[in-house]
Scaffold this active site. Structure first.
Site, PDB file in Angstrom:
ATOM      1  N   SER A 124       0.830  -1.196   0.000  1.00  0.00           N
ATOM      2  CA  SER A 124       0.000   0.000   0.000  1.00  0.00           C
ATOM      3  C   SER A 124       0.875   1.261   0.000  1.00  0.00           C
ATOM      4  O   SER A 124       1.676   1.465  -0.911  1.00  0.00           O
ATOM      5  CB  SER A 124      -0.958  -0.046   1.196  1.00  0.00           C
ATOM      6  N   ASP A 150      -9.736  -5.212  -4.519  1.00  0.00           N
ATOM      7  CA  ASP A 150      -9.144  -4.265  -3.568  1.00  0.00           C
ATOM      8  C   ASP A 150     -10.054  -3.043  -3.480  1.00  0.00           C
ATOM      9  O   ASP A 150     -10.204  -2.303  -4.448  1.00  0.00           O
ATOM     10  CB  ASP A 150      -7.738  -3.867  -4.048  1.00  0.00           C
ATOM     11  N   HIS A 179      -7.520  -5.749  -0.249  1.00  0.00           N
ATOM     12  CA  HIS A 179      -6.325  -4.924  -0.039  1.00  0.00           C
ATOM     13  C   HIS A 179      -5.392  -5.584   0.975  1.00  0.00           C
ATOM     14  O   HIS A 179      -4.184  -5.636   0.779  1.00  0.00           O
ATOM     15  CB  HIS A 179      -6.750  -3.538   0.463  1.00  0.00           C
TER      16      HIS A 179
END
Length: 273
Positions: free
Chosen positions: A95, A224, A253
């Site tokens: 991320s 995601d 995610h």
């Protein structure tokens, strides 16, 4: 605790487990190095040295008032790598940490980086603009800022639900996973978390990706809900000189947690190849 002190006096906490080829891990917003516990335990058991640090303002690192931007995140990562004299390392980012890794490898990694991995990562750029029409509207990030500033203790209970796809039909909410996400988030500084939203959403990593020479594995789930995959992983892979892209049907995610066995196996295959 193990820490290094950066040039501006910020203390960066890090874990350093195992021995062998170094694997360096950069976590996502608003978490800390604990987010990598699953991967660290797995890779250490396969003979690797694993290092994960808490980004400034996060976890056990200094709750600094400044430096909550991607240039400083990457510079801090470089100071950790230099202090530990890490060479021939594999840098893995999830991320926001994927953005940190992209900038670090492009600007500081010459002679130190063997490979890179971007997992559910924010590059090339998240926010919607005239040049990124499929991006996420700025209003989404404004809402993140407002809710974090107003009552992050409650907001950090809510974010893990789409983060791990616990809101999808048939997916059971794992209370311990939600509690751990909340725990990690509440360890950090609220100012770092509010300012960090701009860093992960508005930073353009196009030039960083184009500059990276190291083989790079790009992993993304196609469900995601935090960093929509179509505007992230496939676009990053196209910009990288030497990329391998893998898209996981239905993965969220937070797939390093929910599908750790699969992600770990793919990491090991790439690292050892």
């Amino acid at each position: 605790m193990s820490t290094i002190t950066t040039k501006d006096g910020t203390q960066i906490y890090y874990k350093d487990w195992g021995s062998g080829k170094p694997i360096v891990m950069s976590h996502g917003w608003p978490l800390c190095a604990d987010a990598w516990d699953n991967q660290m335990m797995f890779l250490v058991s396969h003979g690797y040295r694993c290092i994960a640090h808490d980004r400034r303002g996060h976890g056990r690192s200094t709750q600094s008032s400044t430096g909550h931007d991607m240039d400083t995140y990457a510079a801090d990562a470089a100071e950790v790598a230099n202090a530990l004299d890490l060479r021939n390392a594999v840098h893995i980012g999830h991320s926001t940490g994927g953005g940190e890794v992209a900038r670090y490898v492009a600007r500081h990694g010459q002679g130190r980086v063997a490979k890179a991995v971007l997992i559910s990562a924010v590059p090339p750029i998240m926010v919607k603009s005239a040049t990124n029409l499929t991006g996420t509207p700025i209003e989404v990030f404004d809402d993140f800022r407002a809710k974090t500033a107003a009552n992050r203790a409650q907001f950090y209970r809510e974010v893990p639900i789409p983060f791990y796809n616990f809101n999808r039909p048939g997916v059971k909410t794992l209370d311990g996973v939600v509690d751990n996400w909340w725990r990690q988030g509440m360890m950090g500084g609220i100012n770092a978390h509010v300012l960090g939203i701009k860093a992960f959403s508005e930073t353009d990593f196009t030039d960083d990706l184009k500059a990276i020479e190291a083989p790079t594995l790009v992993l993304h789930g196609d469900d995601d809900q935090i960093v929509p995959y179509a505007d992230a992983g496939p676009l990053s892979a196209k910009l990288l000189k030497n990329a391998k892209l893998k898209i996981y049907p239905g993965f969220p995610h937070g797939m390093c947690t929910t599908h750790g066995d699969q992600i770990n196996a793919d990491l090991l295959a790439f690292i050892s190849s």
